[in-house]
Design a protein around this motif. Structure first.
Motif, mmCIF file in Angstrom:
data_model
loop_
_atom_site.group_PDB
_atom_site.id
_atom_site.type_symbol
_atom_site.label_atom_id
_atom_site.label_comp_id
_atom_site.label_asym_id
_atom_site.label_seq_id
_atom_site.Cartn_x
_atom_site.Cartn_y
_atom_site.Cartn_z
ATOM 1 N N HIS A 118 0.997 -1.290 -0.105
ATOM 2 C CA HIS A 118 0.013 -0.099 0.099
ATOM 3 C C HIS A 118 1.054 1.143 0.191
ATOM 4 O O HIS A 118 1.185 1.938 1.194
ATOM 5 N N LYS A 127 2.806 4.790 -0.831
ATOM 6 C CA LYS A 127 2.223 6.351 -0.842
ATOM 7 C C LYS A 127 1.980 6.629 -2.320
ATOM 8 O O LYS A 127 2.783 6.343 -3.102
ATOM 9 N N VAL A 128 1.026 7.576 -2.414
ATOM 10 C CA VAL A 128 0.842 8.040 -3.869
ATOM 11 C C VAL A 128 1.702 8.631 -4.370
ATOM 12 O O VAL A 128 2.681 9.407 -3.838
ATOM 13 N N GLU A 132 -5.789 2.315 -8.683
ATOM 14 C CA GLU A 132 -5.993 1.904 -7.331
ATOM 15 C C GLU A 132 -7.386 2.010 -6.801
ATOM 16 O O GLU A 132 -7.995 2.839 -7.163
ATOM 17 N N THR A 175 -7.161 7.775 -0.048
ATOM 18 C CA THR A 175 -6.645 6.913 -0.846
ATOM 19 C C THR A 175 -7.664 7.205 -2.204
ATOM 20 O O THR A 175 -9.004 7.669 -2.258
ATOM 21 N N SER A 176 -7.065 6.528 -3.343
ATOM 22 C CA SER A 176 -7.780 6.730 -4.590
ATOM 23 C C SER A 176 -9.352 6.166 -4.568
ATOM 24 O O SER A 176 -10.313 6.638 -4.993
ATOM 25 N N ALA A 204 -4.540 15.464 -1.283
ATOM 26 C CA ALA A 204 -5.333 14.088 -2.019
ATOM 27 C C ALA A 204 -5.113 14.494 -3.576
ATOM 28 O O ALA A 204 -5.494 13.763 -4.230
ATOM 29 N N SER A 252 -2.486 14.376 -5.770
ATOM 30 C CA SER A 252 -2.053 13.301 -6.566
ATOM 31 C C SER A 252 -2.538 11.859 -6.662
ATOM 32 O O SER A 252 -2.539 11.102 -8.001
ATOM 33 N N ASN A 253 -3.448 11.638 -5.750
ATOM 34 C CA ASN A 253 -4.358 10.525 -5.567
ATOM 35 C C ASN A 253 -5.380 10.235 -6.413
ATOM 36 O O ASN A 253 -5.765 9.211 -7.043
ATOM 37 N N TRP A 254 -5.734 11.328 -7.346
ATOM 38 C CA TRP A 254 -7.025 11.329 -8.296
ATOM 39 C C TRP A 254 -6.403 10.838 -9.437
ATOM 40 O O TRP A 254 -7.058 10.366 -10.129
#
Length: 698
Positions: A29, A31-32, A88, A160-161, A202, A204-206
């Motif tokens: 898991h 990091k993004v 993800e 998270t994504s 958040a 970069s998770n997109w």
């Protein structure tokens, strides 16, 4: 009892095996944004066949399970022989976690493809007394007035994504199924949940959400939910979260223009960035009855749209300001917006755009840029149900290439020096070259052509000082007017030279007086450009369409004001070329009488001058039009800059230096000056003269 003990032992053994099997899984898991390296190494534990083990072949894919307590998968793609995360679906949120105290729930399940869905299966409570089929039903039962029962679960979740996708789907369902009777508290709860996924941490998770349109869905959900909000008569700051703000007020026909002012911190800036939405009085007059206006500001949504649409060509340019949404009555069709730029560099030109909710991309046709300075830009945008959100992009028409700057500076310096030298030469030889009326008018034209271009170049330099932070719109209009006027004068004086040729050939017996010729020449050379420039500014300026947003020059994108220069200039170029053709035909006829021979020689010299200068000037502005048609071509910009910057040198070379009579007169003038200086020198150093002075002094 033995059967119970055996069953219990079997269950414990089964539970132990399942637990061991779960813990044998590789815990991936990351990091993004981290690049996953070393996945080809053997797992330290046995019993789980890791799909990312072995050699990394470019273009190959693999998946890994998310670590506890997340459910879902992480997808990887091999790029340059290194595993990199591509998508993800790791989520810790379910309907169960949203309603911890609910007796019966429906579980949210991420599918293997990565898309999220609410399960249609019903999980009955132990007592079978009640069940909840969806999160919407849970809200209706637990907290229908303010949605407060799910806020803590959403805010405490990791961004998270998979969790982002879950929350966006939750907000979408709320906006479509619970959109009646929206009050201030519901809007605040809804915005609090949206604020959680809009957080800068958040962003970069997109990029790893399998469904690329998730950010578009969020924007549409927020706008749709706000459409049903009822506000009071007093202006309200409804929502004031760090990453989403909402304001609203009542409006009617008598409202003298209303504006929303926002100040929010964007991810890449330490200071707040401003944004303003203004509803003009002319639009408010369309309202049949009292209504309301709502505006929403997003400081991070621009970056999120970029992350989520990395392959979208319409988002290849960075969003350079807040994203501002407006919810207005249907009768209102236009709104004015002002954006403070995030990137305030001189080359960060702006392009106003609107977000099309169906096409899910920025469209330039929705807005026009009315002002663009170094730190902010203003837009006039059309409002519809599909165009409710607006921002500014980095303009594609900006060329940060320093070659153009060097060419312009060097060429403009040479041009100005050449024009000054041309005027000095004309003054020096004036009496020798203005013998006849035709030759007199020829040199009058050369002087005024040089003066017009010299003054136009000076205004061009002045304009460069207003193309930046110090730019004032009023001054920019003034500078553009004079630049337009004197560049037109240059071409109209070229037209006078052509008319002078026709006058010398066609008019034989009836000659005008010199004063009449001068009056006609100055009326055409300076009067016609004044009329054209004045009409252009009076027609386009009421709509703020006279000057372009990127520089102090005539507008093209909005009002086509540049045609007021291009059409007269290219028309004169065509007329002059026709005149040169007429002269070429006439010179093939039998020789004309001796009384006209001197004028004919002058006319031929003028014709040669016009035949060379006219194509050069026309070609220069022809490439100027090409830069507008194909603004991305650097070659057109370089050629245009070269031709335009060296116009003064062309006038000096072909209008003065290469003219035989001018050269002869200049030689005579220089010889006379040398002769005078030699006489003075001889008189100063003559020994006899000196002895006489000595004798006299005695």
């Amino acid at each position: 009892m033995k059967m119970v003990s055996a069953g219990t032992t079997f269950c414990c053994l089964l539970l132990f095996l399942v637990t061991e099997c779960y813990h044998q899984r590789s815990k991936l898991h990351p990091k993004v944004g981290d690049k996953i390296q070393g996945l080809n190494e053997k797992s330290k534990t046995s019993g789980f066949p890791g799909q990312c083990q072995g050699n990394c072949m470019n273009g190959s894919h693999c998946k890994q399970f998310c670590e506890n307590p997340f459910h879902g998968e992480i997808g990887f793609t091999c790029n340059n022989k290194r595993w990199q995360k591509s998508n993800e679906t790791c989520t810790s949120l379910t309907v169960q976690t949203l309603f911890q105290e609910t007796n019966g729930i429906s579980i949210y399940e991420p599918s293997l493809s990565g898309s999220s869905r609410f399960s249609s299966d019903v999980l009955l409570s132990p007592s079978n007394e009640e069940f909840i089929e969806s999160a919407v039903e849970g809200i209706q039962k637990k907290c229908p007035d303010d949605y407060a029962c799910i806020i803590n679960s959403v805010r405490s979740s990791e961004v998270t994504s998979g969790n982002i996708a879950f929350i966006v789907e939750l907000l979408k369902n709320i906006s479509t199924q619970l959109s009646s009777n929206i009050n201030r508290r519901k809007m605040q709860s809804f915005s609090t949940m949206a604020n959680h996924v809009l957080n800068r941490s958040a962003i970069s998770n997109w990029a790893f959400i399998p469904e690329r349109n998730t950010s578009s869905v969020l924007l549409k959900s927020v706008n749709s939910f706000a459409e049903n909000l009822n506000i009071s008569d007093e202006p309200e700051n409804i929502v004031n979260e760090p990453f989403i703000q909402t304001k609203g007020f009542r409006i009617n026909q008598n409202t003298q223009g209303k504006s929303f002012n926002f100040s929010m911190r964007v991810p890449s800036d330490e200071e707040n960035v401003q944004g303003t939405v203004f509803i003009p009085w002319k639009e408010l007059r369309k309202l049949p009855a009292a209504s309301q206006a709502i505006s929403i500001a997003f400081p991070t949504l621009g970056r999120i749209l970029e992350e989520a649409h990395l392959q979208n060509e319409s988002l290849s340019r960075q969003v350079n300001g807040l994203v501002l949404s407006v919810i207005l009555p249907k009768r209102l069709k236009q709104v004015f917006l002002t954006f403070e730029k995030i990137n305030k560099s001189h080359s960060a030109k702006a392009q106003c755009v609107g977000w099309h909710s169906d096409k899910r991309r920025w469209v330039e046709e929705a807005c026009e840029t009315t002002m663009d300075v170094m730190d902010k830009a203003s837009c006039r945008c059309n409002y519809t149900n599909l165009l409710m959100s607006f921002s500014i992009l980095m303009s594609p028409k900006t060329f940060p290439n320093k070659t153009l700057d060097y060419i312009t500076c060097i060429g403009l310096s040479i041009s100005i020096l050449s024009l000054i030298l041309c005027l000095i030469i004309e003054i020096t030889v004036w009496s020798q070259v203005t013998v006849t009326e035709i030759s007199y008018m020829r040199h009058v034209c050369i002087v005024n052509i040089s003066m017009s271009l010299l003054i136009a170049n000076i205004w061009f330099i002045v304009a460069s000082f207003f193309d930046g932070a110090a730019r004032s719109y009023g001054w920019c209009v003034t500078v553009t007017f004079f630049s337009h006027y004197f560049y037109l004068s240059l071409f109209f004086w070229m037209l006078i030279k052509a008319l002078l040729i026709l006058y010398g050939i066609l008019i034989v017996f009836r000659r005008m007086m010199k004063s009449t010729m001068m009056a006609v020449a100055f009326s055409v050379g300076y009067g016609c450009p004044l009329v054209i420039a004045a009409i252009t500014v009076s027609v386009t300026e009421p709509r703020k369409g006279y000057v372009r947003a990127q520089a102090c020059w005539l507008n093209w994108d909005d009002s086509r004001a540049l045609l007021a220069f291009v059409i007269p200039a290219l028309t004169i170029v065509a007329v002059n070329l026709i005149v040169v053709f007429v002269v070429a035909v006439n010179t093939r006829r039998p020789s004309i009488g001796s009384s006209k021979s001197q004028d004919m020689v002058t006319i031929m010299r003028i014709s040669k001058n016009v035949a060379i200068l006219t194509p050069l000037l026309g070609l220069s502005w022809g490439f100027g039009i090409a830069t507008l048609i194909d603004s991305s071509s650097l070659v057109f910009h370089i050629i245009f800059s070269l031709l335009n910057a060296f116009q003064g040198f062309f006038i000096l070379l072909f209008g003065t230096i290469l003219d035989q009579k001018t050269r002869e007169a200049l030689k005579v003038r220089m010889s006379s000056l040398k002769g005078t200086s030699r006489i003075e020198e001889n008189s100063t150093y003559n020994p006899n003269h000196g002895s006489k002075l000595v004798i006299r002094s005695r």
